[in-house]
Design a protein around this motif. Structure first.
Motif, PDB file in Angstrom:
ATOM      1  N   THR A  56      23.668  23.844   6.274  1.00 34.49           N
ATOM      2  CA  THR A  56      23.087  22.508   6.435  1.00 34.49           C
ATOM      3  C   THR A  56      21.601  22.602   6.748  1.00 34.49           C
ATOM      4  O   THR A  56      20.793  21.850   6.202  1.00 34.49           O
ATOM      5  CB  THR A  56      23.809  21.728   7.551  1.00 34.49           C
ATOM      6  N   LEU A  96      21.384  18.000   4.199  1.00 37.05           N
ATOM      7  CA  LEU A  96      22.551  17.202   3.856  1.00 37.05           C
ATOM      8  C   LEU A  96      22.478  16.675   2.424  1.00 37.05           C
ATOM      9  O   LEU A  96      23.477  16.349   1.820  1.00 37.05           O
ATOM     10  CB  LEU A  96      22.711  16.032   4.840  1.00 37.05           C
ATOM     11  N   LEU A 118      28.528  21.284   0.753  1.00 38.50           N
ATOM     12  CA  LEU A 118      27.217  21.868   1.040  1.00 38.50           C
ATOM     13  C   LEU A 118      26.803  22.858  -0.040  1.00 38.50           C
ATOM     14  O   LEU A 118      25.625  22.977  -0.363  1.00 38.50           O
ATOM     15  CB  LEU A 118      27.225  22.560   2.407  1.00 38.50           C
TER      16      LEU A 118
END
Length: 129
Positions: free
Chosen positions: A71, A76, A25
């Motif tokens: 997120t 994503l 991430l």
């Protein structure tokens, strides 16, 4: 990942999965924040390798919450969706141990690119300036 699959993983496997997810991430963060975040995550996960089960559960819960927040903020696919980060609740800061407050302060200095600043008692327990 489905809950069924997560329940089949051992604790070390869940920790490793969370760790790798967070690093993945971080690829969506600006370079300076990515480096800072990756280093911080590595340090924290190493520091908690041998913590007790209660601390481990709290650790995993908080880092899973962080992964969820990242997120939402970078998606994503790693494209920032506006402002990164969030404000710390004053009550949450008051509940931190002194060493955690110092660590948080040092992280703030690193994020702002300040090094070698002196930490005073007022800095640790919040003097409102």
């Amino acid at each position: 990942m489905s809950k069924i699959i997560m329940n089949q993983l051992s604790h070390p496997q869940r920790v490793r999965l969370l760790y790798k997810t967070i690093l993945r991430l971080h690829r969506g963060l600006p370079t300076e924040l990515r480096v800072l975040g990756d280093n911080y995550v590595r340090d924290e996960f190493r520091r908690h390798l041998k913590c007790n089960p209660m601390e481990a559960q709290l650790f995993m819960t908080e880092w899973a919450r962080y992964a969820s927040t990242i997120t939402e903020q970078v998606g994503l696919r790693g494209k920032p969706k506006g402002e990164l980060g969030e404000q710390l609740d004053a009550e949450a800061v008051e509940m931190l141990k002194d060493d955690q407050v110092v660590q948080l302060y040092e992280l703030m200095l690193a994020a702002k690119g300040l090094h070698g600043d002196t930490i005073t008692t007022d800095d640790v327990r919040g003097s409102d300036k």
